[in-house]
Design an enzyme around this catalytic site. Structure first.
Site: not given
Ligand code: VGL
Ligand code: ZN
Length: 201
Positions: A155, A12, A110
């Site tokens: 994450c 990310d 996601k």
């Protein structure tokens, strides 16, 4: 060069998680040059991208009266309500312009199902709905992964712990990660990662 059984998983590194973004992680942009350099050491490079529809259930704005960073209860357990971030197709959801993307062979998106958040690169937050990354890595003969990116305590940590559960060796390079640190989340993520057998370097 690392052995062909090792993969670099870059979590990310998107505009919304970098300074100036909607859910900015302090120093999020400082890790990018280190990550770019690491890509040359790995034959397998995977990027993940948080990728939410506008009506996503993890956004405080979709829960009337709820403040960002407050907690709510979802069918799968407690869920932090975040500021609206990484909306599909927006500039905030794009990779940071300094991140190298050419060396990546796979981009895993996601968090695209409106009703369920997905911190981990492997499973949504119900911990059972798979993203497909496990099969991709195992099909390529990958047995060990190195994780870097944003955010350490969400994450990155969820991905590393799931990796251990799936039988991968997992290392988190903290110098190439930055955390959100909400109510002690960074310390508890480190503890949970170590307990799961993640090597936190
Ligand atoms: C993340 C909160 C919400 C992350 C993603 O990338 O760590 N955190 N969505
Ligand atoms: Zn998100």
């Amino acid at each position: 060069m690392r052995p062909a059984t090792e993969a670099l998983i870059v979590i990310d590194v998107q505009n919304d998680f970098c300074p100036g973004g909607a859910l900015a992680v302090a120093g999020g942009n400082e890790i990018i040059s280190r990550i770019n350099a690491l890509m040359d050491d790995f034959a397998a490079v995977v990027l993940t991208q948080d990728w939410h529809p506008p009506n996503h259930a993890s956004f405080a704005a979709n829960h009337p009266g709820a403040a960002p960073f407050s907690l709510t209860e979802m069918p799968y357990g407690p869920q932090v309500l975040w500021p609206t971030h990484c909306v599909q197709g927006t500039e905030g959801a794009a990779f940071h312009p300094d991140l190298r993307t050419d060396p990546a062979q796979l981009v895993i998106r996601k968090g695209f199902r409106p009703g369920i958040d997905s911190y981990s690169a492997f499973f949504e937050n119900d911990r059972t709905t798979a993203t497909g990354l496990e099969g991709y890595l195992k099909n390529r003969g990958i047995t060990a992964i190195t994780l870097v990116g944003l955010a350490t305590d969400y994450c990155v940590a969820y991905s590393a712990i799931d990796a251990r559960r799936l039988g991968f060796a997992a290392t988190v390079l903290e110098e190439a990660c930055r955390g959100i640190d909400l109510n002690g989340s960074l310390a508890s993520a480190r503890e949970d990662m170590r307990a799961a057998g993640v090597l936190v370097q």
